[in-house]
Every structure is written in C-alpha cells, then in structure tokens.
Design a protein around this motif. Structure first.
Motif, PDB file in Angstrom:
ATOM      1  N   LEU A   1     107.080  88.162   6.735  1.00 31.56           N
ATOM      2  CA  LEU A   1     106.544  87.305   5.680  1.00 31.56           C
ATOM      3  C   LEU A   1     105.030  87.145   5.809  1.00 31.56           C
ATOM      4  CD1 LEU A   1     109.256  84.500   5.465  1.00 31.56           C
ATOM      5  CD2 LEU A   1     108.758  86.275   3.775  1.00 31.56           C
ATOM      6  N   ARG A   2     104.542  86.993   7.031  1.00 32.61           N
ATOM      7  CA  ARG A   2     103.089  86.896   7.237  1.00 32.61           C
ATOM      8  C   ARG A   2     102.395  88.188   6.820  1.00 32.61           C
ATOM      9  NH1 ARG A   2     103.894  85.302  12.643  1.00 32.61           N
ATOM     10  NH2 ARG A   2     104.771  83.244  12.508  1.00 32.61           N
ATOM     11  N   GLN A   3     103.026  89.297   7.140  1.00 32.02           N
ATOM     12  CA  GLN A   3     102.448  90.589   6.762  1.00 32.02           C
ATOM     13  C   GLN A   3     102.396  90.728   5.250  1.00 32.02           C
ATOM     14  OE1 GLN A   3     101.146  92.754   8.907  1.00 32.02           O
ATOM     15  NE2 GLN A   3     100.518  94.067   7.235  1.00 32.02           N
TER      16      GLN A   3
ATOM     17  N   ARG B   1     111.500  88.025  10.867  1.00 35.89           N
ATOM     18  CA  ARG B   1     111.352  87.606   9.463  1.00 35.89           C
ATOM     19  C   ARG B   1     110.013  86.933   9.227  1.00 35.89           C
ATOM     20  NH1 ARG B   1     117.182  84.937   7.907  1.00 35.89           N
ATOM     21  NH2 ARG B   1     118.315  86.897   7.734  1.00 35.89           N
ATOM     22  N   GLN B   2     109.634  86.030  10.141  1.00 36.53           N
ATOM     23  CA  GLN B   2     108.355  85.333  10.000  1.00 36.53           C
ATOM     24  C   GLN B   2     107.194  86.326  10.055  1.00 36.53           C
ATOM     25  OE1 GLN B   2     107.813  82.150   9.229  1.00 36.53           O
ATOM     26  NE2 GLN B   2     110.020  81.899   9.079  1.00 36.53           N
ATOM     27  N   SER B   3     107.293  87.305  10.923  1.00 33.54           N
ATOM     28  CA  SER B   3     106.254  88.315  11.041  1.00 33.54           C
ATOM     29  C   SER B   3     106.155  89.131   9.760  1.00 33.54           C
ATOM     30  CB  SER B   3     106.559  89.224  12.224  1.00 33.54           C
ATOM     31  OG  SER B   3     105.601  90.240  12.323  1.00 33.54           O
TER      32      SER B   3
ATOM     33  N   SER C   1     102.224  88.286   3.042  1.00 32.46           N
ATOM     34  CA  SER C   1     101.244  87.363   2.478  1.00 32.46           C
ATOM     35  C   SER C   1      99.807  87.851   2.723  1.00 32.46           C
ATOM     36  CB  SER C   1     101.435  85.961   3.053  1.00 32.46           C
ATOM     37  OG  SER C   1     101.126  85.939   4.425  1.00 32.46           O
ATOM     38  N   THR C   2      99.559  88.525   3.831  1.00 26.70           N
ATOM     39  CA  THR C   2      98.206  89.049   4.074  1.00 26.70           C
ATOM     40  C   THR C   2      97.948  90.313   3.260  1.00 26.70           C
ATOM     41  OG1 THR C   2      98.961  90.255   6.022  1.00 26.70           O
ATOM     42  CG2 THR C   2      98.012  88.063   6.373  1.00 26.70           C
ATOM     43  N   ASP C   3      98.976  91.090   2.982  1.00 25.26           N
ATOM     44  CA  ASP C   3      98.817  92.310   2.178  1.00 25.26           C
ATOM     45  C   ASP C   3      98.533  91.971   0.713  1.00 25.26           C
ATOM     46  OD1 ASP C   3      99.210  93.888   4.357  1.00 25.26           O
ATOM     47  OD2 ASP C   3     101.307  94.373   3.908  1.00 25.26           O
TER      48      ASP C   3
END
Length: 99
Positions: free
Chosen positions: A91-93, A87-89, A95-97
């Motif tokens: 969410l990070r993806q 999930r954290q991965s 936010s960077t997209d």
C-alpha cells in the motif's frame, strides 16, 4: 509464584483461614528433554486463560498438547504478521507511485 493460583484460585483465602493448608499438587506428564519446562509453562498459561474466561482449571489437560497449541498459535500469528507487513508495504508503494 502464581502457578498454584492458576490451579486453585481460592488458595490465598484458604491459607489465611487455615495456616496448615497446602496447595494441591498435580502430577504432570511432561515430554522428555529441554522442552519439558516450556510445556509446563504453557500448561499453566492455558489454565490461567481458562480462569480469565470464567472457566475452571482443567487439571487433566496435557502439557504436550498445550505446547503444540502454543506452537501452532505462534506460527499462525507470525504468518498473519508477515502478511499484514507485506500488505502495508504494498500500500505504501502504491501511494508513493501515484503521488
């Protein structure tokens, strides 16, 4: 060293008052093979958990079931950890997209 205290929390006081006193001995029916020490370890761990939650040691508890509960708990915690990391991965993806 703490295993007798997991079964008998008042042992130090009793030993100080009566130097000839001994800790109780509980015969455990351990599984055969190399997992026997692990089963014994988790049986004592469960007794300490019971004491920590205000209960009394359950001397009739099975070391085999203590080991099985530990394995299931470990499996569940591992699954939760993998799910949270995924999930954290994600969410990070996201936010960077979007940035």
């Amino acid at each position: 060293l703490a295993r007798p205290l997991a079964l008998e929390p008042g042992l130090p006081r009793r030993l100080l008052s009566d130097p000839g006193a001994r800790a109780i001995s509980v015969p455990l029916r351990l599984p055969k093979g190399p997992i026997a020490p692990l089963a014994e370890l988790w049986w004592h761990h469960e007794q300490m958990e019971r004491l920590a939650h205000g209960g009394e040691p359950k001397l009739s508890a099975s070391p085999k079931f203590a080991l099985m509960r530990m394995m299931l708990r470990d499996r569940l915690l591992g699954w939760r950890r993998r799910r949270n990391v995924a999930r954290q991965s994600a969410l990070r993806q996201l936010s960077t997209d979007s940035a």
